[in-house]
Design an enzyme around this catalytic site. Structure first.
Site, PDB file in Angstrom:
ATOM      1  N   TYR A 142      36.541  18.912  13.316  1.00 43.56           N
ATOM      2  CA  TYR A 142      36.922  17.925  12.309  1.00 43.56           C
ATOM      3  C   TYR A 142      35.970  18.029  11.121  1.00 43.56           C
ATOM      4  O   TYR A 142      34.755  17.855  11.263  1.00 43.56           O
ATOM      5  CB  TYR A 142      36.871  16.523  12.917  1.00 43.56           C
ATOM      6  CG  TYR A 142      37.464  15.469  12.020  1.00 43.56           C
ATOM      7  CD1 TYR A 142      38.803  15.131  12.115  1.00 43.56           C
ATOM      8  CD2 TYR A 142      36.686  14.824  11.065  1.00 43.56           C
ATOM      9  CE1 TYR A 142      39.356  14.170  11.287  1.00 43.56           C
ATOM     10  CE2 TYR A 142      37.230  13.874  10.230  1.00 43.56           C
ATOM     11  CZ  TYR A 142      38.561  13.545  10.350  1.00 43.56           C
ATOM     12  OH  TYR A 142      39.116  12.609   9.516  1.00 43.56           O
ATOM     13  N   ASN A 181      35.665  17.131   6.864  1.00 46.30           N
ATOM     14  CA  ASN A 181      36.223  16.454   5.700  1.00 46.30           C
ATOM     15  C   ASN A 181      36.474  17.390   4.522  1.00 46.30           C
ATOM     16  O   ASN A 181      37.378  17.156   3.717  1.00 46.30           O
ATOM     17  CB  ASN A 181      35.285  15.322   5.284  1.00 46.30           C
ATOM     18  CG  ASN A 181      35.306  14.199   6.302  1.00 46.30           C
ATOM     19  OD1 ASN A 181      36.274  13.476   6.410  1.00 46.30           O
ATOM     20  ND2 ASN A 181      34.244  14.085   7.084  1.00 46.30           N
ATOM     21  N   GLY A 207      39.985   5.725  10.398  1.00 46.91           N
ATOM     22  CA  GLY A 207      39.180   5.967   9.212  1.00 46.91           C
ATOM     23  C   GLY A 207      37.911   5.138   9.251  1.00 46.91           C
ATOM     24  O   GLY A 207      37.962   3.930   9.502  1.00 46.91           O
ATOM     25  N   SER A 243      39.482   7.912   6.549  1.00 45.87           N
ATOM     26  CA  SER A 243      40.205   9.142   6.880  1.00 45.87           C
ATOM     27  C   SER A 243      41.687   8.958   7.157  1.00 45.87           C
ATOM     28  O   SER A 243      42.408   9.948   7.307  1.00 45.87           O
ATOM     29  CB  SER A 243      39.544   9.823   8.076  1.00 45.87           C
ATOM     30  OG  SER A 243      38.332  10.424   7.681  1.00 45.87           O
ATOM     31  N   SER A 295      30.552  -1.069   9.263  1.00 46.18           N
ATOM     32  CA  SER A 295      30.282   0.308   9.694  1.00 46.18           C
ATOM     33  C   SER A 295      29.376   0.213  10.909  1.00 46.18           C
ATOM     34  O   SER A 295      28.156   0.214  10.780  1.00 46.18           O
ATOM     35  CB  SER A 295      29.580   1.107   8.599  1.00 46.18           C
ATOM     36  OG  SER A 295      30.401   1.271   7.481  1.00 46.18           O
TER      37      SER A 295
END
Length: 380
Positions: free
Chosen positions: A197, A199, A338, A97, A363
């Site tokens: 938020y 995307n 991000g 991000s 992750s």
């Protein structure tokens, strides 16, 4: 698709590691910290080693101050070889991000050129695109898109839009297809009612860039930002471009309890919302140039950095494609976090010339909270 937002609060603990210094931008490292304060180097060395002891595969920390850059590493860049992460050349990662700040900067350049108005409805530029249950592009403004106040439904959790699944199936997606998938769901709230938020907003942002300029988003990114700002390792991979163009870390995520290599990823899914590749050197250079007014004209930069007050819906401050949080040393951080499958990165700068990028090739199950780390990295 996992491309997530910005900064919350948790302490990161640590011990000692290794480091080196580059003179400026993407040049080779030397052995002396020079203009970067020894205190910053020591604090971050401690922090990133603690992250690896806590289970992170590898970390690259890139600190910039007074035109000098220090690179620190901990852990490994490849679990198979168990080799230490090279400090030079700069190692590319997927930055998730953080791509949103670049997208917002492109749109604000178009505002400064008189080609786009922030308070104009999206439908003015992309007629008929945003139509669905509670969704009307005639009342959603460009500003609301960039502020995450549009109410558009979220695409990131849709199982159809999964980067590793797309690799296995050999699939790519167009922005139009992604918006159609998003609009299967109703609006989250009325435009402007609150912050959420989402995307989907920045897929729309990329489509606005293409419609207004008549060129591909990637070409505009290259021509307007990465080439003029001298960011040689920053780019948006094309559809089906699953690997990296230069030296890079391998990316990992836990699948069925096992850390699994997910380096190959389908970039057309995250696209302008989170598909970019970059390095710590490039991102530090970008955020310092942005805050110095060399990316976006002053009037538009003021709008970009005018963050909304914190609230229950927005536990951090957010402007137009960029987040902000106060640091313990009485200064303000501007930047973005991000997270995309295999990689987690935080990057940003202060107005007094310090910048940091921390990149993890993981992750993690629990989303990292970088506030204390940013304080260690950006306070004198």
């Amino acid at each position: 698709m996992r491309i997530v937002p910005t900064v919350t609060v948790v302490a990161l603990l640590g011990a000692a590691g290794c480091g080196g210094v580059s003179q400026e931008g993407p040049q080779p490292v030397s052995s002396t910290p020079m203009a970067v304060s020894a205190e910053r180097v020591d604090r971050i060395r401690t922090d990133i080693d603690g992250m690896v002891r806590g289970g992170t595969t590898g970390v690259i920390a890139t600190l910039t101050e007074n035109g000098q850059t220090v690179t620190l590493t901990a852990g490994v860049g490849d679990r198979a070889s168990k080799a230490a992460i090279p400090m030079a050349p700069p190692q590319q990662v997927r930055v998730g991000s953080i791509s949103k700040t670049f997208a917002a900067a492109l749109l604000l350049q178009l505002v400064s050129e008189g080609k786009l108005r922030l308070d104009e409805p999206v439908d003015t530029y992309l007629p008929g695109l945003l139509t669905g249950e509670g969704v009307d592009g005639r009342v959603i403004t460009v500003r609301q898109i960039l502020q995450h106040r549009s109410g558009l439904p979220e695409i990131a959790d849709d199982p159809e839009l999964d980067e590793t699944r797309a690799v296995a199936e050999g699939r790519t997606f167009t922005p139009q297809q992604e918006i159609a998938i998003a609009l299967r769901k109703p609006a989250q709230f009325a435009p402007g009612a609150r912050f959420k938020y989402t995307n989907t907003n920045f897929i729309v942002a990329g489509m606005l860039v293409e419609k207004i300029t008549g060129r591909t988003y990637s070409d505009e990114l290259t021509g307007r930002i990465t080439t003029p700002a001298q960011l040689p390792d920053t780019y948006l991979p094309g559809p089906g471009e699953l690997g990296f163009r230069g030296p890079h870390l391998q990316g990992y995520t836990v699948i069925a309890g096992v850390p699994t290599d997910v380096t190959r990823s389908e970039p057309s899914i995250a696209w302008s919302a989170g598909g970019m590749v970059s390095t710590g050197n490039d991102l530090n250079r970008f955020f310092l140039a942005l805050l110095a007014g060399r990316i976006v004209a002053d009037a538009q930069l003021r709008e970009m950095l005018a963050t909304q007050p914190r609230s229950a819906d927005a536990p951090f401050e957010y402007g137009l494609g960029i987040g902000s949080t106060p640091l313990p040393c009485n200064t303000q951080y501007f930047g973005h976090v991000g997270e995309i499958v295999g990689f987690t990165t935080v990057s940003g700068a202060t107005r007094d010339g310090r910048a940091v990028t921390i990149a993890l090739n993981d992750s993690p199950d629990k989303e990292p909270d970088f506030t204390n780390l940013l304080g260690d990295a950006l306070c004198p």
